[in-house]
Design a protein around this motif. Sequence first.
Motif, PDB file in Angstrom:
ATOM      1  N   SER A   8       0.947  -1.172   0.000  1.00  0.00           N
ATOM      2  CA  SER A   8       0.297   0.035   0.103  1.00  0.00           C
ATOM      3  C   SER A   8       0.728   1.129  -0.008  1.00  0.00           C
ATOM      4  O   SER A   8       0.648   2.119   0.791  1.00  0.00           O
ATOM      5  CB  SER A   8      -1.030  -0.001   1.311  1.00  0.00           C
ATOM      6  OG  SER A   8      -1.923  -1.200   1.035  1.00  0.00           O
ATOM      7  N   GLY A   9       1.887   1.183  -1.134  1.00  0.00           N
ATOM      8  CA  GLY A   9       2.631   2.496  -1.174  1.00  0.00           C
ATOM      9  C   GLY A   9       2.171   3.349  -2.142  1.00  0.00           C
ATOM     10  O   GLY A   9       0.764   3.589  -2.384  1.00  0.00           O
ATOM     11  N   MET A  11       1.965   3.047  -5.431  1.00  0.00           N
ATOM     12  CA  MET A  11       1.038   2.610  -6.401  1.00  0.00           C
ATOM     13  C   MET A  11      -0.392   1.649  -5.882  1.00  0.00           C
ATOM     14  O   MET A  11      -1.411   2.246  -6.005  1.00  0.00           O
ATOM     15  CB  MET A  11       1.613   1.406  -7.149  1.00  0.00           C
ATOM     16  CG  MET A  11       2.684   1.942  -8.390  1.00  0.00           C
ATOM     17  SD  MET A  11       2.070   2.723  -9.555  1.00  0.00           S
ATOM     18  CE  MET A  11       1.605   1.741 -10.653  1.00  0.00           C
ATOM     19  N   HIS A  32       4.631  -0.790   6.583  1.00  0.00           N
ATOM     20  CA  HIS A  32       5.366  -0.913   7.790  1.00  0.00           C
ATOM     21  C   HIS A  32       4.409  -0.849   9.006  1.00  0.00           C
ATOM     22  O   HIS A  32       4.851  -1.360  10.158  1.00  0.00           O
ATOM     23  CB  HIS A  32       6.667   0.200   7.646  1.00  0.00           C
ATOM     24  CG  HIS A  32       7.579  -0.466   6.790  1.00  0.00           C
ATOM     25  ND1 HIS A  32       7.965  -0.068   5.517  1.00  0.00           N
ATOM     26  CD2 HIS A  32       8.721  -1.422   6.942  1.00  0.00           C
ATOM     27  CE1 HIS A  32       8.845  -0.436   4.873  1.00  0.00           C
ATOM     28  NE2 HIS A  32       9.241  -1.246   5.762  1.00  0.00           N
ATOM     29  N   LYS A  36      -0.842   3.300   9.138  1.00  0.00           N
ATOM     30  CA  LYS A  36      -0.749   3.951   7.565  1.00  0.00           C
ATOM     31  C   LYS A  36      -2.111   3.226   6.744  1.00  0.00           C
ATOM     32  O   LYS A  36      -2.625   3.863   6.047  1.00  0.00           O
ATOM     33  CB  LYS A  36       0.425   3.513   6.801  1.00  0.00           C
ATOM     34  CG  LYS A  36       0.348   4.130   5.410  1.00  0.00           C
ATOM     35  CD  LYS A  36       1.559   3.684   4.892  1.00  0.00           C
ATOM     36  CE  LYS A  36       1.323   4.090   3.218  1.00  0.00           C
ATOM     37  NZ  LYS A  36       2.678   4.147   2.244  1.00  0.00           N
ATOM     38  N   HIS A  68       7.910  -3.789  -3.979  1.00  0.00           N
ATOM     39  CA  HIS A  68       9.176  -3.986  -4.532  1.00  0.00           C
ATOM     40  C   HIS A  68       9.396  -5.335  -4.965  1.00  0.00           C
ATOM     41  O   HIS A  68       8.968  -6.115  -4.120  1.00  0.00           O
ATOM     42  CB  HIS A  68      10.103  -3.231  -3.632  1.00  0.00           C
ATOM     43  CG  HIS A  68      11.416  -2.932  -4.523  1.00  0.00           C
ATOM     44  ND1 HIS A  68      12.650  -3.852  -4.391  1.00  0.00           N
ATOM     45  CD2 HIS A  68      11.866  -1.984  -5.152  1.00  0.00           C
ATOM     46  CE1 HIS A  68      13.576  -3.676  -5.015  1.00  0.00           C
ATOM     47  NE2 HIS A  68      13.477  -2.421  -5.556  1.00  0.00           N
ATOM     48  N   TRP A  69      10.153  -5.660  -5.950  1.00  0.00           N
ATOM     49  CA  TRP A  69      10.746  -6.862  -6.223  1.00  0.00           C
ATOM     50  C   TRP A  69      11.298  -7.647  -4.946  1.00  0.00           C
ATOM     51  O   TRP A  69      10.978  -8.930  -4.928  1.00  0.00           O
ATOM     52  CB  TRP A  69      11.492  -6.820  -7.606  1.00  0.00           C
ATOM     53  CG  TRP A  69      11.537  -8.182  -8.253  1.00  0.00           C
ATOM     54  CD1 TRP A  69      12.774  -8.848  -8.120  1.00  0.00           C
ATOM     55  CD2 TRP A  69      10.797  -8.970  -8.622  1.00  0.00           C
ATOM     56  NE1 TRP A  69      12.588 -10.257  -8.950  1.00  0.00           N
ATOM     57  CE2 TRP A  69      11.316 -10.243  -9.137  1.00  0.00           C
ATOM     58  CE3 TRP A  69       9.409  -8.879  -8.944  1.00  0.00           C
ATOM     59  CZ2 TRP A  69      10.549 -11.282  -9.862  1.00  0.00           C
ATOM     60  CZ3 TRP A  69       8.462  -9.651  -9.830  1.00  0.00           C
ATOM     61  CH2 TRP A  69       9.293 -11.053 -10.137  1.00  0.00           C
ATOM     62  N   ARG A  71      10.367  -7.617  -2.120  1.00  0.00           N
ATOM     63  CA  ARG A  71       9.565  -7.976  -1.053  1.00  0.00           C
ATOM     64  C   ARG A  71       8.328  -9.132  -1.697  1.00  0.00           C
ATOM     65  O   ARG A  71       7.416  -9.526  -0.968  1.00  0.00           O
ATOM     66  CB  ARG A  71       8.759  -6.779  -0.586  1.00  0.00           C
ATOM     67  CG  ARG A  71       9.451  -5.616  -0.067  1.00  0.00           C
ATOM     68  CD  ARG A  71      10.311  -5.887   0.911  1.00  0.00           C
ATOM     69  NE  ARG A  71       9.998  -6.555   2.063  1.00  0.00           N
ATOM     70  CZ  ARG A  71      10.547  -7.147   2.853  1.00  0.00           C
ATOM     71  NH1 ARG A  71      12.041  -7.071   2.954  1.00  0.00           N
ATOM     72  NH2 ARG A  71      10.094  -8.010   3.850  1.00  0.00           N
ATOM     73  N   CYS A  90       1.367  -4.834 -10.822  1.00  0.00           N
ATOM     74  CA  CYS A  90       1.974  -3.592 -11.093  1.00  0.00           C
ATOM     75  C   CYS A  90       3.285  -3.418 -10.833  1.00  0.00           C
ATOM     76  O   CYS A  90       4.312  -2.662 -11.247  1.00  0.00           O
ATOM     77  CB  CYS A  90       1.435  -2.355 -10.701  1.00  0.00           C
ATOM     78  SG  CYS A  90       1.492  -1.875  -9.222  1.00  0.00           S
ATOM     79  N   SER A  91       4.091  -4.846 -10.294  1.00  0.00           N
ATOM     80  CA  SER A  91       5.490  -4.719  -9.782  1.00  0.00           C
ATOM     81  C   SER A  91       6.313  -4.843 -11.011  1.00  0.00           C
ATOM     82  O   SER A  91       6.262  -5.753 -11.675  1.00  0.00           O
ATOM     83  CB  SER A  91       5.614  -5.777  -8.637  1.00  0.00           C
ATOM     84  OG  SER A  91       4.833  -5.445  -7.497  1.00  0.00           O
ATOM     85  N   LEU A  92       7.296  -4.004 -10.970  1.00  0.00           N
ATOM     86  CA  LEU A  92       8.462  -4.129 -11.903  1.00  0.00           C
ATOM     87  C   LEU A  92       9.505  -4.905 -11.204  1.00  0.00           C
ATOM     88  O   LEU A  92       9.954  -4.576 -10.065  1.00  0.00           O
ATOM     89  CB  LEU A  92       9.098  -2.711 -12.515  1.00  0.00           C
ATOM     90  CG  LEU A  92       8.075  -2.143 -13.163  1.00  0.00           C
ATOM     91  CD1 LEU A  92       8.519  -0.669 -13.377  1.00  0.00           C
ATOM     92  CD2 LEU A  92       7.668  -2.723 -14.648  1.00  0.00           C
ATOM     93  N   ASN A 127       1.583  -0.952 -14.589  1.00  0.00           N
ATOM     94  CA  ASN A 127       2.918  -0.569 -14.508  1.00  0.00           C
ATOM     95  C   ASN A 127       3.659   0.234 -15.542  1.00  0.00           C
ATOM     96  O   ASN A 127       4.975   0.559 -15.541  1.00  0.00           O
ATOM     97  CB  ASN A 127       3.962  -1.792 -14.113  1.00  0.00           C
ATOM     98  CG  ASN A 127       3.925  -2.989 -15.334  1.00  0.00           C
ATOM     99  OD1 ASN A 127       3.164  -2.452 -16.493  1.00  0.00           O
ATOM    100  ND2 ASN A 127       4.256  -4.092 -15.191  1.00  0.00           N
ATOM    101  N   SER A 131       2.714   6.718 -10.837  1.00  0.00           N
ATOM    102  CA  SER A 131       1.435   6.665  -9.980  1.00  0.00           C
ATOM    103  C   SER A 131       0.989   7.896  -9.806  1.00  0.00           C
ATOM    104  O   SER A 131      -0.049   8.374  -9.585  1.00  0.00           O
ATOM    105  CB  SER A 131       2.019   6.433  -8.528  1.00  0.00           C
ATOM    106  OG  SER A 131       2.930   7.112  -7.821  1.00  0.00           O
TER     107      SER A 131
END
Length: 214
Positions: A8-9, A11, A32, A36, A68-69, A71, A90-92, A127, A131
């Motif tokens: 949940s960042g 994007m 984290h 949030k 992120h890849w 994670r 949508c992860s690159l 992706n 964003s």
Amino acid sequence: MRIGILGSGLMGGKLGTLFARAGHDVVFSYAHRREKLKRLAQDAGGHARAGTPREAAQDADALLLAVHWSRMDDVLSEAGDLSGRVIVSCSLPMDAGNTGLVIGQTSSGAEELAKKAPKARVVCAFNTVPSEVFLGVYEARRKANRPSLVYCGDEAASKEVAAGLIRDVGFEPVDAGPLRIARYTEPLGLLMGQLAYEGEGGPELAYRFERFGA
Ligand SMILES: NC(=O)c1ccc[n+]([C@@H]2O[C@H](COP(=O)([O-])OP(=O)(O)OC[C@H]3O[C@@H](n4cnc5c(N)ncnc54)[C@H](OP(=O)(O)O)[C@@H]3O)[C@@H](O)[C@H]2O)c1
């Protein structure tokens, strides 16, 4: 639909918010701090709440994977059994410093994800767009000449789910073909990011696909 957000960042936070505003039930997960996720759910309005990745995945009609890849394995293990779930990723597959793709040409992040979650139904989408543009595109929700957004995947029903979500946030979905086409769309996403964030003086960026021939 019931949509779980895994990551949940920038994007996941923005897209989850717009999915909620478009009328979907959204569960924000994987940040984290739980506060949030709660704040995102509160600000999104509509039917949104905070949860764990496992709760986000439970009974989801679709999952947005936006981590992120590095994670990826962690979030997949926290989400648990993803059999039959539609995962819109949508992860690159970026390196630790976000300077380049760690997978390309002979495979893609989306194909590697499909191997990691073999019983899930993976679609690659969202992706190719930084964003920052999502809110403006959603608020405009133009009737004609909508900005296009490419997606790819191997299964018609899950691609239809992704296409519906793309429409809901104001874009025109463009079916780029099977999942292996992510080998081309993922580098396109990187190019768009570099133009948007690293261009001289921050150029305004627009792109449009046209279909030629029959
Ligand atoms: N941003 C873009 O414009 C863009 C465009 C195209 C594709 N992408 C791709 O989309 C994916 C997501 O990008 P993003 O920009 O949204 O990344 P991001 O803002 O860093 O979001 C990642 C999310 O994962 C969470 N997270 C990271 N490590 C964690 C940990 N150890 N435990 C729990 N949660 C953790 C973060 O939590 P916190 O919120 O607490 O930090 C955040 O919610 C990436 O693969 C990226 O390459 C991004």
